[in-house]
Design a protein around this motif. Structure first.
Motif, mmCIF file in Angstrom:
data_model
loop_
_atom_site.group_PDB
_atom_site.id
_atom_site.type_symbol
_atom_site.label_atom_id
_atom_site.label_comp_id
_atom_site.label_asym_id
_atom_site.label_seq_id
_atom_site.Cartn_x
_atom_site.Cartn_y
_atom_site.Cartn_z
ATOM 1 N N ALA A 100 17.665 13.314 17.402
ATOM 2 C CA ALA A 100 18.509 14.378 17.398
ATOM 3 C C ALA A 100 18.870 14.692 16.331
ATOM 4 N N ASP A 101 18.925 13.937 15.124
ATOM 5 C CA ASP A 101 19.349 14.346 13.871
ATOM 6 C C ASP A 101 18.670 15.656 13.245
ATOM 7 N N TYR A 160 24.820 9.531 22.841
ATOM 8 C CA TYR A 160 23.622 8.550 23.563
ATOM 9 C C TYR A 160 22.279 8.916 23.609
ATOM 10 N N VAL A 161 22.180 10.273 22.921
ATOM 11 C CA VAL A 161 20.810 10.740 22.724
ATOM 12 C C VAL A 161 20.054 10.315 21.597
ATOM 13 N N PHE A 162 18.733 9.891 21.813
ATOM 14 C CA PHE A 162 17.709 9.492 20.944
ATOM 15 C C PHE A 162 16.937 10.701 20.276
ATOM 16 N N GLY A 163 16.408 11.591 21.292
ATOM 17 C CA GLY A 163 15.873 12.589 20.801
ATOM 18 C C GLY A 163 15.643 13.824 21.879
ATOM 19 N N TYR A 164 14.779 14.560 21.401
ATOM 20 C CA TYR A 164 14.454 15.533 22.534
ATOM 21 C C TYR A 164 12.810 15.923 22.361
ATOM 22 N N THR A 165 12.311 16.358 23.673
ATOM 23 C CA THR A 165 10.934 16.573 23.714
ATOM 24 C C THR A 165 10.815 17.779 24.733
ATOM 25 N N ILE A 166 9.532 18.123 25.002
ATOM 26 C CA ILE A 166 9.198 19.266 25.762
ATOM 27 C C ILE A 166 8.661 18.615 27.059
ATOM 28 N N VAL A 167 8.893 19.252 28.274
ATOM 29 C CA VAL A 167 8.299 18.923 29.596
ATOM 30 C C VAL A 167 7.989 20.190 30.230
ATOM 31 N N ASN A 168 6.727 20.284 30.795
ATOM 32 C CA ASN A 168 6.337 21.158 31.598
ATOM 33 C C ASN A 168 6.334 20.754 33.154
ATOM 34 N N ASP A 169 7.442 21.142 33.734
ATOM 35 C CA ASP A 169 7.640 20.706 35.036
ATOM 36 C C ASP A 169 6.657 21.423 36.108
ATOM 37 N N ILE A 170 5.432 20.916 36.004
ATOM 38 C CA ILE A 170 4.436 21.438 36.862
ATOM 39 C C ILE A 170 4.906 21.394 38.332
ATOM 40 N N SER A 171 4.911 22.476 39.233
ATOM 41 C CA SER A 171 5.479 22.473 40.524
ATOM 42 C C SER A 171 4.499 22.955 41.690
ATOM 43 N N GLU A 211 -0.608 26.599 44.892
ATOM 44 C CA GLU A 211 0.356 27.281 44.476
ATOM 45 C C GLU A 211 1.077 26.462 43.076
ATOM 46 N N ILE A 212 0.314 26.363 42.265
ATOM 47 C CA ILE A 212 0.679 25.275 41.007
ATOM 48 C C ILE A 212 1.453 26.243 40.149
ATOM 49 N N ASP A 213 2.654 25.767 39.736
ATOM 50 C CA ASP A 213 3.639 26.836 39.080
ATOM 51 C C ASP A 213 3.769 26.268 37.731
ATOM 52 N N TRP A 214 4.404 26.724 36.796
ATOM 53 C CA TRP A 214 4.979 26.274 35.360
ATOM 54 C C TRP A 214 6.235 26.298 35.419
ATOM 55 N N GLU A 215 6.856 25.605 34.399
ATOM 56 C CA GLU A 215 8.240 25.583 34.025
ATOM 57 C C GLU A 215 8.466 24.691 32.549
ATOM 58 N N VAL A 216 8.731 25.514 31.754
ATOM 59 C CA VAL A 216 9.076 25.018 30.219
ATOM 60 C C VAL A 216 10.284 24.314 30.226
ATOM 61 N N GLU A 217 10.644 23.290 29.876
ATOM 62 C CA GLU A 217 12.052 22.633 29.817
ATOM 63 C C GLU A 217 12.293 21.769 28.597
ATOM 64 N N LEU A 218 13.382 21.824 28.047
ATOM 65 C CA LEU A 218 13.889 20.770 27.140
ATOM 66 C C LEU A 218 14.296 19.326 27.787
ATOM 67 N N ALA A 219 13.779 18.524 27.293
ATOM 68 C CA ALA A 219 13.870 17.321 27.814
ATOM 69 C C ALA A 219 14.698 16.125 26.738
ATOM 70 N N VAL A 220 15.621 15.473 27.395
ATOM 71 C CA VAL A 220 16.718 14.784 26.512
ATOM 72 C C VAL A 220 16.071 13.426 26.683
ATOM 73 N N VAL A 221 16.025 12.700 25.629
ATOM 74 C CA VAL A 221 15.353 11.025 25.557
ATOM 75 C C VAL A 221 16.590 10.339 25.364
ATOM 76 N N LEU A 222 17.130 9.362 26.229
ATOM 77 C CA LEU A 222 18.263 8.554 25.995
ATOM 78 C C LEU A 222 17.859 7.777 24.865
ATOM 79 N N GLY A 223 18.730 7.091 24.177
ATOM 80 C CA GLY A 223 18.556 5.973 22.931
ATOM 81 C C GLY A 223 19.374 4.801 23.181
ATOM 82 N N ARG A 224 20.332 4.977 24.162
ATOM 83 C CA ARG A 224 21.311 3.839 24.459
ATOM 84 C C ARG A 224 21.470 3.608 26.113
#
Length: 254
Positions: free
Chosen positions: A163-164, A122-133, A96-109
């Motif tokens: 972030a900019d 405090y945010v450096f930038g953003y990336t994508i995570v697929n939270d496979i479950s 039962e492997i499932d998919w989950e698209v998510e916006l991920a925050v990367v801390l900068g400080r």
């Protein structure tokens, strides 16, 4: 290390790029996850989109309610996977492997007890995570960690966008496709708890470091919420896409 250098590190990186006398085509390289080995587990948020919270409750036969506080859990660092990486599939472990698209925050400080009105600083930038479950494992153990932490179950990328370049992170379209068919299609404006609230809550009495990753939750359309439930199978191609960041593509192993 680059993230921890802050603005000085970014400026030095930009200067190095400007001095480079040649470039390499993206098609000629294989990308790693932007942070292949975070300092600590990837921090995630459960049921942070209204419709997903409802579909999660329905799938478990529970009343449709929203969480009164952010629901945090983690994925092990050993779950990291790269863009175009193969997501392992072993039917003896989970079917039962499932998919989950998510916006991920990367801390900068380094952050602790950060007020919500300053959290985005405090945010450096953003990336994508697929939270496979692995839903069967998740249900069996009655908590998220094991079912979220199988090897290769956290594809991340294709890049961290600073972030900019993103602007308002609460106005981004996010979608997920399986074999070209759209399964999830939503907008980060539908978050139950916005990013400043998440960072303020998480950092209360707890230290976060530069490079820490906070994945902010997934919208409705996951496999367990479909009727009948639909899960990933060997050979499937999963594409998680977020506006201004790109496409994170992975294949399920055969």
């Amino acid at each position: 290390a680059l993230i921890g250098m802050g603005q000085d590190g970014l400026q030095r990186a930009q200067e190095a790029v400007s001095r480079a006398d040649q470039s390499v085509a993206l098609a000629d390289v294989s990308l790693l996850a932007p942070i292949p080995r975070p300092r600590q587990n990837i921090i995630c948020v459960g049921m942070n989109y209204v419709e997903h919270a409802y579909e999660s409750a329905r799938s478990r036969g529970l009343p449709e309610t929203l969480p009164p506080h952010p629901v945090f859990f983690t994925k092990a660092v050993t779950s990291l996977n790269r863009p175009e990486g193969v997501i392992p599939y072993d039917a003896s472990v989970s079917e039962e492997i499932d998919w989950e698209v998510e916006l991920a925050v990367v801390l900068g400080r380094t952050a602790k007890d950060v007020p919500a009105d300053r959290a985005l600083d405090y945010v450096f930038g953003y990336t994508i995570v697929n939270d496979i479950s692995a839903r069967d494992i998740q249900n069996r153990h009655q908590q998220f960690f094991k079912g979220k932490s199988l090897d290769g179950s956290c594809p991340m990328g294709p890049a961290i966008v600073t972030a900019d370049e993103i602007g308002d992170p609460h106005r981004l379209r996010l979608t997920l496709r399986v074999n070209g068919e759209t399964m999830q299609d939503s907008n980060t404006g539908d978050l139950v708890f916005d990013i400043p609230t998440l960072l303020a809550t998480l950092s209360r009495g707890q230290t976060l470091w530069p490079g820490d990753v906070l994945s902010t939750g997934t919208p409705s359309g996951v496999g367990m919420g479909r009727k009948p439930p639909t899960y990933l199978r060997p050979g499937d191609v999963v594409e998680a896409e977020i506006e201004k960041i790109g496409v994170l593509r992975n294949r399920i192993g055969e």
